[in-house]
Design a protein around this motif. Sequence first.
Motif, PDB file in Angstrom:
ATOM      1  N   ALA A  71       0.825  -1.209   0.000  1.00 35.66           N
ATOM      2  CA  ALA A  71       0.000   0.000   0.000  1.00 35.66           C
ATOM      3  C   ALA A  71       0.857   1.257   0.000  1.00 35.66           C
ATOM      4  O   ALA A  71       0.561   2.234  -0.687  1.00 35.66           O
ATOM      5  N   LEU A  72       1.931   1.236   0.766  1.00 35.00           N
ATOM      6  CA  LEU A  72       2.828   2.398   0.832  1.00 35.00           C
ATOM      7  C   LEU A  72       3.509   2.637  -0.513  1.00 35.00           C
ATOM      8  O   LEU A  72       3.509   3.769  -1.019  1.00 35.00           O
ATOM      9  N   LEU A  73       4.068   1.581  -1.097  1.00 38.08           N
ATOM     10  CA  LEU A  73       4.833   1.736  -2.338  1.00 38.08           C
ATOM     11  C   LEU A  73       3.962   2.108  -3.530  1.00 38.08           C
ATOM     12  O   LEU A  73       4.474   2.636  -4.531  1.00 38.08           O
ATOM     13  N   HIS A  74       2.668   1.859  -3.441  1.00 38.42           N
ATOM     14  CA  HIS A  74       1.773   2.180  -4.556  1.00 38.42           C
ATOM     15  C   HIS A  74       0.918   3.413  -4.285  1.00 38.42           C
ATOM     16  O   HIS A  74      -0.004   3.703  -5.050  1.00 38.42           O
ATOM     17  N   SER A  75       1.236   4.139  -3.224  1.00 36.87           N
ATOM     18  CA  SER A  75       0.480   5.356  -2.929  1.00 36.87           C
ATOM     19  C   SER A  75       0.987   6.517  -3.790  1.00 36.87           C
ATOM     20  O   SER A  75       2.179   6.589  -4.112  1.00 36.87           O
ATOM     21  N   PRO A  76       0.111   7.422  -4.198  1.00 36.55           N
ATOM     22  CA  PRO A  76       0.527   8.567  -5.029  1.00 36.55           C
ATOM     23  C   PRO A  76       1.593   9.432  -4.362  1.00 36.55           C
ATOM     24  O   PRO A  76       2.502   9.923  -5.038  1.00 36.55           O
ATOM     25  N   ASP A  77       1.487   9.636  -3.055  1.00 32.86           N
ATOM     26  CA  ASP A  77       2.463  10.480  -2.372  1.00 32.86           C
ATOM     27  C   ASP A  77       3.853   9.839  -2.381  1.00 32.86           C
ATOM     28  O   ASP A  77       4.858  10.558  -2.448  1.00 32.86           O
ATOM     29  N   TYR A  78       3.917   8.522  -2.280  1.00 27.28           N
ATOM     30  CA  TYR A  78       5.229   7.873  -2.367  1.00 27.28           C
ATOM     31  C   TYR A  78       5.843   8.112  -3.746  1.00 27.28           C
ATOM     32  O   TYR A  78       7.034   8.430  -3.860  1.00 27.28           O
ATOM     33  N   ALA A  79       5.033   7.977  -4.781  1.00 27.60           N
ATOM     34  CA  ALA A  79       5.531   8.175  -6.149  1.00 27.60           C
ATOM     35  C   ALA A  79       6.051   9.585  -6.360  1.00 27.60           C
ATOM     36  O   ALA A  79       6.955   9.808  -7.174  1.00 27.60           O
ATOM     37  N   ARG A  80       5.502  10.554  -5.612  1.00 33.11           N
ATOM     38  CA  ARG A  80       5.929  11.952  -5.757  1.00 33.11           C
ATOM     39  C   ARG A  80       7.088  12.318  -4.833  1.00 33.11           C
ATOM     40  O   ARG A  80       7.606  13.437  -4.898  1.00 33.11           O
ATOM     41  N   SER A  81       7.491  11.393  -3.983  1.00 34.69           N
ATOM     42  CA  SER A  81       8.526  11.700  -2.994  1.00 34.69           C
ATOM     43  C   SER A  81       9.921  11.423  -3.522  1.00 34.69           C
ATOM     44  O   SER A  81      10.112  10.694  -4.503  1.00 34.69           O
ATOM     45  N   ALA A  82      10.905  11.998  -2.837  1.00 32.51           N
ATOM     46  CA  ALA A  82      12.301  11.750  -3.193  1.00 32.51           C
ATOM     47  C   ALA A  82      12.678  10.297  -2.949  1.00 32.51           C
ATOM     48  O   ALA A  82      13.625   9.788  -3.563  1.00 32.51           O
ATOM     49  N   LEU A  83      11.961   9.602  -2.059  1.00 32.75           N
ATOM     50  CA  LEU A  83      12.259   8.198  -1.793  1.00 32.75           C
ATOM     51  C   LEU A  83      12.098   7.352  -3.048  1.00 32.75           C
ATOM     52  O   LEU A  83      12.783   6.346  -3.229  1.00 32.75           O
ATOM     53  N   ALA A  84      11.179   7.766  -3.914  1.00 31.40           N
ATOM     54  CA  ALA A  84      10.942   7.051  -5.162  1.00 31.40           C
ATOM     55  C   ALA A  84      11.780   7.614  -6.303  1.00 31.40           C
ATOM     56  O   ALA A  84      11.617   7.214  -7.457  1.00 31.40           O
ATOM     57  N   GLY A  85      12.678   8.553  -5.973  1.00 31.66           N
ATOM     58  CA  GLY A  85      13.528   9.158  -6.995  1.00 31.66           C
ATOM     59  C   GLY A  85      12.895  10.344  -7.678  1.00 31.66           C
ATOM     60  O   GLY A  85      13.411  10.836  -8.687  1.00 31.66           O
ATOM     61  N   ALA A  86      11.767  10.822  -7.155  1.00 27.46           N
ATOM     62  CA  ALA A  86      11.089  11.967  -7.754  1.00 27.46           C
ATOM     63  C   ALA A  86      11.717  13.275  -7.261  1.00 27.46           C
ATOM     64  O   ALA A  86      12.519  13.289  -6.333  1.00 27.46           O
ATOM     65  N   GLY A  87      11.305  14.363  -7.872  1.00 26.95           N
ATOM     66  CA  GLY A  87      11.848  15.667  -7.478  1.00 26.95           C
ATOM     67  C   GLY A  87      13.077  16.014  -8.283  1.00 26.95           C
ATOM     68  O   GLY A  87      13.632  15.192  -9.008  1.00 26.95           O
ATOM     69  N   ASN A  88      13.523  17.257  -8.126  1.00 23.16           N
ATOM     70  CA  ASN A  88      14.660  17.713  -8.928  1.00 23.16           C
ATOM     71  C   ASN A  88      15.930  17.901  -8.101  1.00 23.16           C
ATOM     72  O   ASN A  88      16.881  18.515  -8.564  1.00 23.16           O
ATOM     73  N   LEU A  89      15.955  17.387  -6.868  1.00 21.19           N
ATOM     74  CA  LEU A  89      17.138  17.539  -6.035  1.00 21.19           C
ATOM     75  C   LEU A  89      17.906  16.234  -5.872  1.00 21.19           C
ATOM     76  O   LEU A  89      19.131  16.242  -5.762  1.00 21.19           O
ATOM     77  N   VAL A  90      17.198  15.121  -5.840  1.00 22.15           N
ATOM     78  CA  VAL A  90      17.834  13.834  -5.601  1.00 22.15           C
ATOM     79  C   VAL A  90      18.358  13.237  -6.908  1.00 22.15           C
ATOM     80  O   VAL A  90      17.792  13.460  -7.979  1.00 22.15           O
ATOM     81  N   ASP A  91      19.468  12.504  -6.800  1.00 18.20           N
ATOM     82  CA  ASP A  91      20.045  11.808  -7.950  1.00 18.20           C
ATOM     83  C   ASP A  91      19.576  10.355  -7.905  1.00 18.20           C
ATOM     84  O   ASP A  91      20.100   9.557  -7.123  1.00 18.20           O
ATOM     85  N   PRO A  92      18.573   9.971  -8.709  1.00 15.82           N
ATOM     86  CA  PRO A  92      18.013   8.619  -8.612  1.00 15.82           C
ATOM     87  C   PRO A  92      19.000   7.519  -8.969  1.00 15.82           C
ATOM     88  O   PRO A  92      18.813   6.362  -8.572  1.00 15.82           O
ATOM     89  N   GLU A  93      20.056   7.871  -9.706  1.00 15.69           N
ATOM     90  CA  GLU A  93      21.043   6.864 -10.091  1.00 15.69           C
ATOM     91  C   GLU A  93      21.980   6.506  -8.945  1.00 15.69           C
ATOM     92  O   GLU A  93      22.718   5.521  -9.024  1.00 15.69           O
ATOM     93  N   HIS A  94      21.970   7.307  -7.897  1.00 14.52           N
ATOM     94  CA  HIS A  94      22.855   7.051  -6.764  1.00 14.52           C
ATOM     95  C   HIS A  94      22.053   6.947  -5.468  1.00 14.52           C
ATOM     96  O   HIS A  94      22.454   7.466  -4.428  1.00 14.52           O
ATOM     97  N   CYS A  95      20.922   6.265  -5.574  1.00 13.08           N
ATOM     98  CA  CYS A  95      20.094   6.010  -4.402  1.00 13.08           C
ATOM     99  C   CYS A  95      19.883   4.510  -4.260  1.00 13.08           C
ATOM    100  O   CYS A  95      19.866   3.778  -5.248  1.00 13.08           O
ATOM    101  N   VAL A  96      19.723   4.053  -3.030  1.00  8.79           N
ATOM    102  CA  VAL A  96      19.556   2.629  -2.746  1.00  8.79           C
ATOM    103  C   VAL A  96      18.313   2.462  -1.888  1.00  8.79           C
ATOM    104  O   VAL A  96      18.088   3.222  -0.937  1.00  8.79           O
ATOM    105  N   ARG A  97      17.514   1.452  -2.216  1.00  8.43           N
ATOM    106  CA  ARG A  97      16.313   1.147  -1.456  1.00  8.43           C
ATOM    107  C   ARG A  97      16.372  -0.300  -0.997  1.00  8.43           C
ATOM    108  O   ARG A  97      16.491  -1.205  -1.822  1.00  8.43           O
ATOM    109  N   LEU A  98      16.285  -0.517   0.309  1.00  6.31           N
ATOM    110  CA  LEU A  98      16.343  -1.855   0.880  1.00  6.31           C
ATOM    111  C   LEU A  98      15.052  -2.177   1.617  1.00  6.31           C
ATOM    112  O   LEU A  98      14.504  -1.322   2.319  1.00  6.31           O
ATOM    113  N   GLN A  99      14.591  -3.414   1.468  1.00  2.54           N
ATOM    114  CA  GLN A  99      13.445  -3.924   2.211  1.00  2.54           C
ATOM    115  C   GLN A  99      13.964  -5.018   3.133  1.00  2.54           C
ATOM    116  O   GLN A  99      14.404  -6.069   2.675  1.00  2.54           O
ATOM    117  N   THR A 100      13.913  -4.775   4.438  1.00  2.33           N
ATOM    118  CA  THR A 100      14.566  -5.673   5.387  1.00  2.33           C
ATOM    119  C   THR A 100      13.651  -6.020   6.557  1.00  2.33           C
ATOM    120  O   THR A 100      12.578  -5.455   6.735  1.00  2.33           O
TER     121      THR A 100
END
Length: 230
Positions: A71-100
Amino acid sequence: MIHLIFLSMRRADVDRREYLRDWRDVQAPMVAGLPGVRHYVQSTVRAVPGQAARYDTVDEIWVDDAAALDALLHSPDYARSALAGAGNLVDPEHCVRLQTTDHVVHAGASIAREESLPKRMTFFRRKSNLSREDMLRYWRGTHGPLAASVPGLRRYVQSAMLPAVDDQGPTLFDGAAQIWFEDDAALQAAVRSPLFRESVKPDEANFIDTNAAVTLSIEEEHRIVWPQAA
């Protein structure tokens, strides 16, 4: 409970202060409002003199289960967040996402919401000749108690990638070791101790690819969503 860890890096043309301001003032409220968030902590990565920064920030989120994660990963706000690589400040090519999932080796005293503690996070990939089960058995049964015996640590948690993620093929990291300290003096004393240098650090080579390991000096500073008893 599922523990999500996000390592993020700003774009090369973005000032660190601008990035951190957006991370704290814009991203934090957005992430805190995502569905199912039980616990949310923001941490900054301390700069190491003479070394290029690999990451700027660490976001950690805890949700109850796989359904809450979906539910979290498919929410619209997640898609718009920097966590999902969105926005113009974060570099999505140098981000790591772990599920632990977390394994608490040393619980220590509860960490209050207002505390700002130094900690080390070591992200690693297991040795190529070890299965996930073999790695976990050694990490939890042998290395964990050894590392927990280092003097001065406040809390020690092992965060291993979920089996479902592991089954999808090789990942950048298989897990993260997190060790908190009361203060910087305690951290420095621990990493300089004979036990750490002569026993704990060398033992890592028995279960991880030491050439691929990344150790970050972390400052936990913003506890946005924090349970009463953490």
